[in-house]
Design a protein around this motif. Structure first.
Motif, PDB file in Angstrom:
ATOM      1  N   TRP A  59       0.751  -1.316  -0.007  1.00  0.00           N
ATOM      2  CA  TRP A  59       0.118   0.109  -0.065  1.00  0.00           C
ATOM      3  C   TRP A  59       1.083   1.411   0.084  1.00  0.00           C
ATOM      4  O   TRP A  59       0.600   2.118  -0.798  1.00  0.00           O
ATOM      5  CB  TRP A  59      -0.890   0.049   1.227  1.00  0.00           C
ATOM      6  N   LYS A  60       1.921   1.127   0.662  1.00  0.00           N
ATOM      7  CA  LYS A  60       2.967   2.384   0.942  1.00  0.00           C
ATOM      8  C   LYS A  60       3.448   2.524  -0.597  1.00  0.00           C
ATOM      9  O   LYS A  60       3.777   3.591  -0.859  1.00  0.00           O
ATOM     10  CB  LYS A  60       3.925   1.889   1.915  1.00  0.00           C
ATOM     11  N   LEU A  61       3.917   1.324  -1.301  1.00  0.00           N
ATOM     12  CA  LEU A  61       4.617   1.589  -2.474  1.00  0.00           C
ATOM     13  C   LEU A  61       3.619   1.916  -3.475  1.00  0.00           C
ATOM     14  O   LEU A  61       4.090   2.666  -4.437  1.00  0.00           O
ATOM     15  CB  LEU A  61       5.058   0.101  -2.688  1.00  0.00           C
ATOM     16  N   ILE A  62       2.572   1.498  -3.693  1.00  0.00           N
ATOM     17  CA  ILE A  62       1.531   1.510  -4.999  1.00  0.00           C
ATOM     18  C   ILE A  62       1.005   2.949  -4.651  1.00  0.00           C
ATOM     19  O   ILE A  62       0.718   3.567  -5.792  1.00  0.00           O
ATOM     20  CB  ILE A  62       0.580   0.479  -4.693  1.00  0.00           C
ATOM     21  N   TRP A  63       0.774   3.442  -3.559  1.00  0.00           N
ATOM     22  CA  TRP A  63       0.041   4.719  -3.451  1.00  0.00           C
ATOM     23  C   TRP A  63       0.862   6.021  -3.811  1.00  0.00           C
ATOM     24  O   TRP A  63       0.123   6.894  -4.392  1.00  0.00           O
ATOM     25  CB  TRP A  63      -0.251   4.813  -1.842  1.00  0.00           C
ATOM     26  N   GLY A  64       2.026   5.968  -4.150  1.00  0.00           N
ATOM     27  CA  GLY A  64       2.900   7.037  -4.646  1.00  0.00           C
ATOM     28  C   GLY A  64       2.942   7.058  -6.031  1.00  0.00           C
ATOM     29  O   GLY A  64       3.634   7.884  -6.550  1.00  0.00           O
ATOM     30  N   LEU A  65       2.112   5.982  -6.765  1.00  0.00           N
ATOM     31  CA  LEU A  65       2.441   5.710  -8.322  1.00  0.00           C
ATOM     32  C   LEU A  65       1.390   6.541  -8.854  1.00  0.00           C
ATOM     33  O   LEU A  65       0.387   6.633  -8.411  1.00  0.00           O
ATOM     34  CB  LEU A  65       2.449   4.077  -8.614  1.00  0.00           C
ATOM     35  N   GLN A  66       1.696   6.837 -10.320  1.00  0.00           N
ATOM     36  CA  GLN A  66       0.990   7.694 -11.097  1.00  0.00           C
ATOM     37  C   GLN A  66      -0.140   6.672 -11.614  1.00  0.00           C
ATOM     38  O   GLN A  66      -0.092   6.271 -12.954  1.00  0.00           O
ATOM     39  CB  GLN A  66       1.549   8.406 -12.387  1.00  0.00           C
ATOM     40  N   SER A  74      -4.605   5.227 -11.498  1.00  0.00           N
ATOM     41  CA  SER A  74      -5.843   5.757 -11.013  1.00  0.00           C
ATOM     42  C   SER A  74      -6.171   5.009  -9.557  1.00  0.00           C
ATOM     43  O   SER A  74      -5.499   4.078  -9.199  1.00  0.00           O
ATOM     44  CB  SER A  74      -6.914   5.273 -11.941  1.00  0.00           C
ATOM     45  N   LEU A  75      -6.937   5.632  -8.885  1.00  0.00           N
ATOM     46  CA  LEU A  75      -7.472   5.520  -7.551  1.00  0.00           C
ATOM     47  C   LEU A  75      -7.893   3.718  -7.528  1.00  0.00           C
ATOM     48  O   LEU A  75      -7.553   2.886  -6.822  1.00  0.00           O
ATOM     49  CB  LEU A  75      -8.589   6.077  -7.151  1.00  0.00           C
ATOM     50  N   ARG A  76      -8.425   3.429  -8.833  1.00  0.00           N
ATOM     51  CA  ARG A  76      -9.139   2.077  -8.921  1.00  0.00           C
ATOM     52  C   ARG A  76      -7.964   1.244  -8.999  1.00  0.00           C
ATOM     53  O   ARG A  76      -7.919   0.118  -8.447  1.00  0.00           O
ATOM     54  CB  ARG A  76     -10.023   1.932 -10.051  1.00  0.00           C
ATOM     55  N   ASP A  77      -6.882   1.405  -9.759  1.00  0.00           N
ATOM     56  CA  ASP A  77      -5.855   0.627 -10.098  1.00  0.00           C
ATOM     57  C   ASP A  77      -5.077   0.391  -8.789  1.00  0.00           C
ATOM     58  O   ASP A  77      -4.680  -0.545  -8.467  1.00  0.00           O
ATOM     59  CB  ASP A  77      -4.897   1.114 -11.231  1.00  0.00           C
ATOM     60  N   LYS A  78      -4.836   1.732  -8.237  1.00  0.00           N
ATOM     61  CA  LYS A  78      -4.127   1.506  -6.711  1.00  0.00           C
ATOM     62  C   LYS A  78      -4.670   0.688  -5.609  1.00  0.00           C
ATOM     63  O   LYS A  78      -3.981  -0.333  -5.339  1.00  0.00           O
ATOM     64  CB  LYS A  78      -4.104   2.969  -6.190  1.00  0.00           C
ATOM     65  N   ILE A  79      -6.143   0.770  -5.535  1.00  0.00           N
ATOM     66  CA  ILE A  79      -6.773   0.009  -4.790  1.00  0.00           C
ATOM     67  C   ILE A  79      -6.709  -1.692  -5.093  1.00  0.00           C
ATOM     68  O   ILE A  79      -6.246  -2.612  -4.391  1.00  0.00           O
ATOM     69  CB  ILE A  79      -8.180   0.018  -4.503  1.00  0.00           C
ATOM     70  N   GLY A  80      -6.937  -1.727  -6.683  1.00  0.00           N
ATOM     71  CA  GLY A  80      -6.731  -3.206  -7.121  1.00  0.00           C
ATOM     72  C   GLY A  80      -5.347  -3.903  -6.862  1.00  0.00           C
ATOM     73  O   GLY A  80      -5.363  -4.925  -6.464  1.00  0.00           O
ATOM     74  N   VAL A  81      -4.337  -3.175  -7.307  1.00  0.00           N
ATOM     75  CA  VAL A  81      -3.169  -3.709  -7.142  1.00  0.00           C
ATOM     76  C   VAL A  81      -2.649  -3.864  -5.805  1.00  0.00           C
ATOM     77  O   VAL A  81      -2.259  -4.985  -5.240  1.00  0.00           O
ATOM     78  CB  VAL A  81      -2.037  -2.810  -7.592  1.00  0.00           C
ATOM     79  N   SER A  82      -3.205  -2.673  -4.882  1.00  0.00           N
ATOM     80  CA  SER A  82      -2.607  -3.062  -3.270  1.00  0.00           C
ATOM     81  C   SER A  82      -3.471  -4.181  -2.748  1.00  0.00           C
ATOM     82  O   SER A  82      -2.685  -5.054  -2.014  1.00  0.00           O
ATOM     83  CB  SER A  82      -3.152  -1.860  -2.736  1.00  0.00           C
ATOM     84  N   VAL A  83      -4.761  -4.274  -3.074  1.00  0.00           N
ATOM     85  CA  VAL A  83      -5.480  -5.491  -2.545  1.00  0.00           C
ATOM     86  C   VAL A  83      -4.867  -6.982  -2.919  1.00  0.00           C
ATOM     87  O   VAL A  83      -4.655  -7.840  -2.158  1.00  0.00           O
ATOM     88  CB  VAL A  83      -6.988  -5.466  -2.750  1.00  0.00           C
ATOM     89  N   ALA A  84      -4.446  -6.970  -4.313  1.00  0.00           N
ATOM     90  CA  ALA A  84      -4.142  -8.229  -4.655  1.00  0.00           C
ATOM     91  C   ALA A  84      -2.620  -8.459  -4.113  1.00  0.00           C
ATOM     92  O   ALA A  84      -2.411  -9.740  -4.020  1.00  0.00           O
ATOM     93  CB  ALA A  84      -3.559  -7.905  -6.100  1.00  0.00           C
ATOM     94  N   MET A  85      -1.757  -7.629  -3.779  1.00  0.00           N
ATOM     95  CA  MET A  85      -0.666  -7.917  -3.125  1.00  0.00           C
ATOM     96  C   MET A  85      -0.781  -7.778  -1.315  1.00  0.00           C
ATOM     97  O   MET A  85       0.169  -7.946  -0.817  1.00  0.00           O
ATOM     98  CB  MET A  85       0.403  -6.782  -3.328  1.00  0.00           C
ATOM     99  N   SER A  86      -2.063  -7.886  -0.989  1.00  0.00           N
ATOM    100  CA  SER A  86      -2.060  -8.000   0.462  1.00  0.00           C
ATOM    101  C   SER A  86      -2.704  -9.338   0.948  1.00  0.00           C
ATOM    102  O   SER A  86      -3.283  -9.296   2.023  1.00  0.00           O
ATOM    103  CB  SER A  86      -2.999  -6.647   0.931  1.00  0.00           C
ATOM    104  N   MET A  87      -2.820 -10.255   0.099  1.00  0.00           N
ATOM    105  CA  MET A  87      -3.334 -11.355   0.304  1.00  0.00           C
ATOM    106  C   MET A  87      -2.521 -12.192   1.449  1.00  0.00           C
ATOM    107  O   MET A  87      -2.997 -12.928   2.275  1.00  0.00           O
ATOM    108  CB  MET A  87      -3.472 -12.302  -0.859  1.00  0.00           C
ATOM    109  N   GLY A  88      -1.453 -11.784   1.818  1.00  0.00           N
ATOM    110  CA  GLY A  88      -0.719 -12.259   2.825  1.00  0.00           C
ATOM    111  C   GLY A  88      -1.269 -11.882   4.233  1.00  0.00           C
ATOM    112  O   GLY A  88      -1.207 -12.585   5.295  1.00  0.00           O
ATOM    113  N   LEU A  89      -2.042 -11.010   4.384  1.00  0.00           N
ATOM    114  CA  LEU A  89      -2.968 -10.823   5.572  1.00  0.00           C
ATOM    115  C   LEU A  89      -3.817 -11.970   6.071  1.00  0.00           C
ATOM    116  O   LEU A  89      -3.672 -12.211   7.210  1.00  0.00           O
ATOM    117  CB  LEU A  89      -3.784  -9.709   5.335  1.00  0.00           C
ATOM    118  N   LEU A  90      -4.160 -12.871   4.878  1.00  0.00           N
ATOM    119  CA  LEU A  90      -4.648 -14.004   5.212  1.00  0.00           C
ATOM    120  C   LEU A  90      -3.918 -15.057   5.917  1.00  0.00           C
ATOM    121  O   LEU A  90      -4.344 -15.817   6.891  1.00  0.00           O
ATOM    122  CB  LEU A  90      -5.650 -14.579   3.941  1.00  0.00           C
ATOM    123  N   ALA A  91      -2.674 -15.120   5.713  1.00  0.00           N
ATOM    124  CA  ALA A  91      -1.842 -16.100   5.845  1.00  0.00           C
ATOM    125  C   ALA A  91      -1.252 -15.684   7.367  1.00  0.00           C
ATOM    126  O   ALA A  91      -1.202 -16.707   8.197  1.00  0.00           O
ATOM    127  CB  ALA A  91      -0.469 -16.158   5.175  1.00  0.00           C
TER     128      ALA A  91
END
Length: 296
Positions: free
Chosen positions: A187-194, A196-213
């Motif tokens: 979330w920290k890495l993606i949020w600073g990229l250029q 869209s808000l939709r893509d930022k959330i989509g990429v961040s959520v996809a890379m945050s599945m480790g929360l389930l682990a």
């Protein structure tokens, strides 16, 4: 009503987890190979983690055939001894499987980070491995002679089992914290990229599945107390199941970001081809008419 045999439950859950995580891992590898992207260290580590999960599933299945999942008083003494040895070896294997599945995602993040953030990722990777080692090997040092660990009738001395269980709680807590940290870092890495808000959330959520682990690590930690109970072949089912869940979830979670990019590119490419086909079909009559006019 409690079951007298947890074997079918153990077999069903462990094999389902192994197959589902293997399916996602296979898709991840196909996504990379089909686009001619070379496999990197994170891929190889994840493959090795899944192979260990497969070995553990096979060992669990073998254990079930000789009594794992049943009450100890229902199992012949020789089978009880073999089961105890198998569970000890299986514990070592699952320690490496679950830890490597988490480390794989950390290695992925190394390619996306720099500076202090990269140092923090390295800290998580190294600490996960170092903290795991005692859980994997200390059980073999608990008793002298070693055989007393699996056969209490042999003369010798053993540490209090609660010592190992206590360290297991610490290991589970550390794994959960590392999972949460590595999962939230994108979330920290993606949020600073250029993006869209939709893509930022989509990429961040996809890379945050480790929360389930991480959640699985917490649940596994809750059940670690079963290791100190009598009738371990029957009562230990939850530890076995949630250890497998933790590993499988981490493998799936590490594969989802790659699959998201792959499916997005595939859908985009499909739409692009469809658009070109439509434009070609639309212009075909005009081309034929102009050709006809030029020949008359």
């Amino acid at each position: 009503m409690a079951l007298d045999d947890n074997g079918p439950l153990l077999a069903g859950v462990t094999w389902s987890l192994c197959l589902v995580s293997g399916f996602f891992l296979g898709l991840r590898l196909y996504a990379k190979i089909s686009r001619r992207h070379p496999l990197w260290w994170d891929d190889h580590i994840l493959i090795f983690s899944w192979v260990l999960l497969l070995i553990e599933s096979i060992m669990t299945q073998i254990g079930i055939t000789i009594g794992l999942g049943k009450h100890t008083d229902q199992i012949p003494l020789i089978n009880l001894f073999i089961t105890a040895v198998g569970l000890s070896i299986g514990t070592t294997i699952t320690c490496f499987a679950s830890t490597l599945s988490k480390i794989s995602f950390g290695v992925t993040l190394l390619r996306l980070t720099s500076g202090y953030t990269r140092t923090f990722v390295w800290f998580c990777i190294v600490s996960l491995f170092v903290v795991m080692l005692p859980s994997a090997f200390l059980p073999y040092l608990r008793c002298r002679p070693l055989m007393k660990m699996w056969n209490p009738t042999i003369e010798g001395d053993c540490w209090d089992a609660q010592t190992l269980i206590g360290y297991g709680y610490f290991n589970a807590a550390w794994c959960a914290c590392a999972d949460f940290a590595l999962a939230l870092l994108p979330w920290k890495l993606i949020w600073g990229l250029q993006l869209s808000l939709r893509d930022k959330i989509g990429v961040s959520v996809a890379m945050s599945m480790g929360l389930l682990a991480g959640v699985c690590a917490v649940v596994k930690g809750v059940y670690l107390g079963q290791l100190g109970q009598d009738d371990f072949t029957y009562n230990g089912k939850d530890v076995i199941i949630w250890t497998a869940v933790e590993t499988a979830t981490a493998i799936v979670g590490a594969s989802i970001p790659v699959l998201r990019v792959f499916f997005k590119e595939t859908i985009s490419s499909s739409h692009s081809r469809s658009h070109r086909t439509f434009e070609t079909a639309k212009s075909a009559p005009e081309l034929s008419l102009s050709t006809l006019q030029s020949t008359t």
